[in-house]
Design a protein around this motif. Structure first.
Motif: not given
Length: 328
Positions: A188-192, A197-200, A266-268, A274-278
């Protein structure tokens, strides 16, 4: 460079980093049918970068004390890749579907990529080869080994419980549970971490956690251990929607396990693009046996490199008591 050209270049960069191919190649591969090279490449990269195959082989050799014997037609690496491939394709880990892929859709190139010996055979032959290889792998990580091809009668179930209660069996169960948790976390962590990088970089570590039923086949096992088991997995629990989800014996109870998951948040408000809900961490337990699993989930999430952030749960998840997480 215009904004549209910049966006297109960024998309191509992300396609290369995620799937190892351009967007056009990806579209062509998707059109091939059930075995997309994009998904196959992705599954191979996850398995190879996770380090789990080396560990599985190490555990296998320690168990056998020797490297002798007939080599399997489908090695551990290929089993895991096939599992991940079919999950990505939306089929789940269905042995008959995977056997169909091996029998009909794979060719010399795919067999070579996975190190599978391309022996002559039909669907049933590939099903049996997959079954044997998968069981060989599961024997190294199964925390509750036992027959799963029939409903155990009372005497057989009592004998299994007695065998599993010995000190040696208890130690093996704890060891295999640690192995299973580690293997799932590595994959799982490898896939995440394959998220561009710009999204992470936009994710700060917040998670939402909950559990969901993984239904089993057949009827739920009876609460009375002196009765014949309700389904082939004698250790599966009973699930009910109310309360802590542990079934009490009602006709509406369902057989299965609960899957524990944490999901990126996300923060707010307004940041959901901004990023997917993985999913960042997973765990498994029998329904109702939740105490301590929340802490394991957060521990696993933090091993991704996050030491701060919110943990969001509903009030039923931990009974409104932080202590039920049992943080260490």
């Amino acid at each position: 460079m215009s904004a549209s050209t910049s966006d297109a270049a960024l998309l191509e960069e992300r396609m290369q980093s995620t799937f190892g191919m351009t967007r056009l190649d990806y579209k062509r591969e998707r059109a091939r049918g059930p075995v997309s090279r994009a998904y196959l490449n992705n599954a191979i990269r996850i398995v190879d970068n996770s380090g789990v195959v080396t560990k599985l082989i190490e555990w296998r050799y320690a168990r056998l004390k020797s490297n002798a014997g007939v080599k399997p037609t489908i090695p551990f690496r290929a089993v895991l890749v096939l599992f991940l491939l079919h999950v990505q394709l939306g089929y789940g880990i269905n042995y008959h579907r995977i056997a169909e892929t091996l029998d009909v859709h794979f060719h010399d190139e795919e067999f070579a990529l996975l190190g599978i010996q391309n022996h002559a055979g039909e669907h049933d032959d590939w099903y049996q080869r997959l079954w044997r290889s998968a069981n060989r792998m599961m024997a190294l990580i199964d925390p509750y080994p036992g027959p799963r091809n029939k409903r155990l009668k009372p005497k057989a179930y009592a004998k299994l419980l007695t065998k599993q209660a010995t000190p040696k069996a208890t130690r093996k169960s704890a060891r295999n549970l640690e192995r299973l948790d580690w293997l799932c976390e590595q994959l799982l962590h490898t896939s995440v971490r394959m998220l561009p990088a710009d999204i992470w970089a936009k994710y700060t570590g917040n998670i939402a956690a909950d559990a969901t039923l993984i239904p089993g086949t057949g009827r739920p096992n009876p609460t009375d251990p002196t009765l014949r088991r309700g389904n082939a997995d004698s250790h599966s629990g009973r699930y009910r929607r109310e309360g802590s989800h542990g079934g009490l014996g009602a006709k509406t109870d369902k057989a299965g396990y609960e899957l524990e998951i944490s999901v990126m948040v996300w923060d707010k408000p307004g940041q959901n693009m901004l990023f997917p809900s993985l999913i960042t961490a997973v765990g498994f337990h029998r329904p109702g046996e939740i105490i301590g699993h929340g802490a394991k989930l957060v521990d696993s999430h933090q091993r991704l490199g996050f030491t701060s952030g919110l943990v969001i749960v509903d009030r039923a998840y931990n009974g409104e008591r932080p202590a039920t997480f049992k943080f260490r």
